[in-house]
Design an enzyme around this catalytic site. Structure first.
Site, PDB file in Angstrom:
ATOM      1  CB  SER A 181       8.880  -2.250  -2.108  1.00 39.85           C
ATOM      2  OG  SER A 181       7.519  -2.419  -1.867  1.00 39.85           O
ATOM      3  CG  ASP A 286       5.042   4.893  -1.490  1.00 36.18           C
ATOM      4  OD1 ASP A 286       4.036   4.266  -1.867  1.00 36.18           O
ATOM      5  OD2 ASP A 286       6.159   4.363  -1.343  1.00 36.18           O
ATOM      6  CG  HIS A 314       6.075   1.918  -4.040  1.00 34.05           C
ATOM      7  ND1 HIS A 314       6.408   2.007  -2.707  1.00 34.05           N
ATOM      8  CD2 HIS A 314       6.302   0.611  -4.390  1.00 34.05           C
ATOM      9  CE1 HIS A 314       6.809   0.825  -2.270  1.00 34.05           C
ATOM     10  NE2 HIS A 314       6.758  -0.035  -3.275  1.00 34.05           N
TER      11      HIS A 314
END
Length: 609
Positions: A181, A286, A314
């Site tokens: 991320s 995602d 995610h």
């Protein structure tokens, strides 16, 4: 029965690998490792206190090493505010401020194998000075300058202010950056500077352009970078970041225009300067860091690279394919940081999850042989390669979202389908949609979906675990101490039966038809032509299913609606999708598509962890 493309890919057949050199072994005592913090000067004064900002680099390295060691680095803003990994681990320190807990397994596993692990607090977070600028120069320099310090080109100190100079005499200068991320995003940003010494990056579910995190071809997702900056700065007292946060607020204009703030945070523009190899991982479902990020980044890279694409949202591959991921990381870092000739750079370029826990290797991504194919919507609801004519209209309803569009669109969206396919059809790459649209009001949004119409078992990416269920049993990866154990809870696939699968999405503001940098007023009754992107993917639509293109106005699951929602009319002769396909699409068909029934709600996720 599995057929065609799907049967070949699920076989996972690859050529036998040549004998590889042995890898690094756990010969160093993790309990005796050196644990220290160095504050590296990044040459900026983001908090306006009159001093150059120093960022905290927490280091753990083997004490017994008789030669220099390479570095695995994770630079993050989350070490005190939000945590890392599926168990949200935070850094911890002893009473003297010496680092004790290093989140994630990298230190436990790699330090005994002759690596140093360096976890960097981005400027303005945890123990670093400065302010977060959400992907801007300060964020990137927070990590880049540590790479410089590890190579003798920047100055580190023994304290946040004052202190004595410290050198990295123990470092080979070879650095690999990794992270999920925001952390992986910083790895992308640092690699885009071309900094010497950065040998490889492992971006996991990472952003490649911050514009595409907050905006989409003029449309807005409804959240902004200043809020994220304030979140990660919240536990770092004594700094005044109001000026920097104001810069973020002003630069991220309320409309979806692409301006200077976004250009400064667009790493795709500089992908050609990347010199590090890239091991990339992303979930094709995602809905946080959407898949356009990996697609455009991947396309711009001209380096040795490999990619994993899971069915998750995610999620880190450590939590859906743990043993294989750790083995791959081990061989990857051994090759690129230690120079071991293990052949990890050879073989299939891509590994794609086709069904929960069923993986297939591909020689390339996008799939070899995939061709950008023009598919055209027909007035009777067909989708094929034949020319089209006529018009079709929808009425924008911002209160409806994508799943309603699939199951019961009413007048809010238009559905075009190939009908039941005679053979498998693989969508592999990034789709674009060109529409010629006439709005009835002075503002209009456009949204589009590619949908596999047919039953399947998928990971429940819209569930709380985004495709995984975390259990109570643990597996251990490396050595432990009383303050930092190497054991993590095991996650399994959260599978779900569905009657359709949304495989790609895209959104746009028609006011940006002529320029992404400056929206223009729309005149009701005037036709405008605009091309916008749908998210990158790799998906096989099996024989007997149908591929559908759905076009509508505001997809309320994701984007903000226009000031005056109205009716939009498409000129079908000048509306088409360019879809990267492997297989033979129909010219046009009147065969019915499979019925869909189950309503599967999905939710946009604005949590960047």
């Amino acid at each position: 029965m599995v057929s065609g493309i799907l049967a070949v890919l699920l076989s996972g057949t690859v050529a036998p690998a040549a004998a590889a050199s042995p890898g690094s072994e756990p010969v160093y005592d993790y309990a005796k490792a050196v644990r220290e913090t160095v504050w590296v000067d990044i040459g900026r004064d983001g908090d306006g206190d009159g001093r150059s900002d120093r960022v905290a680099a927490d280091i753990v390295r083997p004490s017994e090493a008789t030669s220099r060691v390479p570095v695995i680095m994770d630079a993050s803003p989350y070490y005190s505010c939000c945590g890392r990994g599926n168990e949200s681990e935070l850094k911890s320190y002893d009473s003297a401020g010496k680092p004790v807990k290093f989140p994630l397994f990298y230190d436990n596993y790699f330090v005994p194998r002759g690596y140093a692990v360096v976890l960097v607090d981005l400027a303005g977070t945890n123990r670093s000075a400065g302010c977060a600028d959400v992907g801007g120069a300060s964020d990137v320099d927070s990590a880049r300058k540590v790479v410089d310090w590890l190579n003798g080109r920047a100055t580190g100190y023994s304290a946040k202010t004052g202190g004595s100079a410290v050198t990295a005499s123990w470092s080979t200068g070879n650095v690999g950056m990794i992270g999920k991320s925001y952390d992986g995003t910083i790895a992308n940003g640092v690699a885009a500077t071309g900094v010497a010494g950065l040998k490889t990056i492992v971006p996991i579910s990472a952003i490649s352009s911050w514009y595409d995190y907050y905006r989409s071809d003029g449309a807005t997702f409804g959240f902004n970078p200043a809020g994220l900056a304030q979140t990660v700065e919240a536990r770092n007292s004594g700094q005044n970041c109001s000026a920097q946060n104001q810069v973020l607020t002003q630069g991220a204009t309320a409309n979806g225009d692409y301006g200077p703030l976004w250009a400064d945070r667009d790493y795709v523009r500089r992908a050609g300067t990347v010199r590090a190899s890239v091991l990339l991982s992303h979930g094709v479902n995602d809905l946080n860091v959407k898949t356009i990020h990996f697609g455009q980044w991947w396309a711009g890279l001209n380096v040795e690279k490999k990619i994993w694409l899971s069915q998750t949202g995610h999620v880190d591959p450590f939590d859906y394919r743990r043993a294989d991921w750790v083995d791959l990381l081990h061989r990857w870092f051994d090759h690129y940081l230690l120079g071991i000739g293990n052949g990890v750079q050879n073989g299939p370029q891509a590994s794609v999850e086709r069904q929960p826990d069923q993986w297939a290797d591909q020689s390339a991504y996008p799939a070899a042989g995939a061709v950008a194919t023009t598919l055209r919507p027909g007035v009777s609801g067909t989708l094929g390669t034949s020319p089209a004519s006529g018009t079709a209209s929808f009425t924008d309803n911002p209160g409806l979202g994508e799943d309603t569009w699939v199951t019961d669109p009413g007048s809010a969206a238009l559905t075009y389908s190939t009908g039941s396919l005679a053979s498998d059809l693989q969508v592999s790459g990034t789709t674009s949609l060109t529409v010629t649209a006439t709005p009835s009001t002075s503002s209009a949004r456009l949204s589009a979906l590619l949908v596999d119409l047919g039953p399947a078992t998928i990971r429940n990416f819209a569930g709380s675990g985004e495709g995984i269920k975390t259990g109570t049993s643990e597996t251990c990866w490396g050595s432990s101490t009383s303050g930092d154990d190497a054991c993590y809870r095991v996650a399994t696939a959260d599978a779900k039966k569905v009657s359709y699968t949304i495989l790609s999405r895209g959104w746009a503001d028609l006011a940006n038809y002529a320029s992404l940098s400056q929206e223009r007023p729309l005149t009701p009754g005037t036709a405008y032509t605009m091309t916008f992107r749908l998210a990158s993917t790799d998906h096989i639509v099996p024989r007997g299913h149908a591929l559908a293109l759905i076009i509508g106005g505001t997809d309320g699951s994701f984007i903000r609606g226009p000031a005056q929602p109205g009716r939009v009319t498409l000129d079908l002769a000048r509306t088409s999708a360019s879809v990267p396909l492997l297989g033979i699409p129909p010219a046009a068909t009147t065969h019915p598509a499979p019925a869909v029934g189950e309503h599967v709600p999905s939710a946009d996720r604005a949590d960047l962890r």
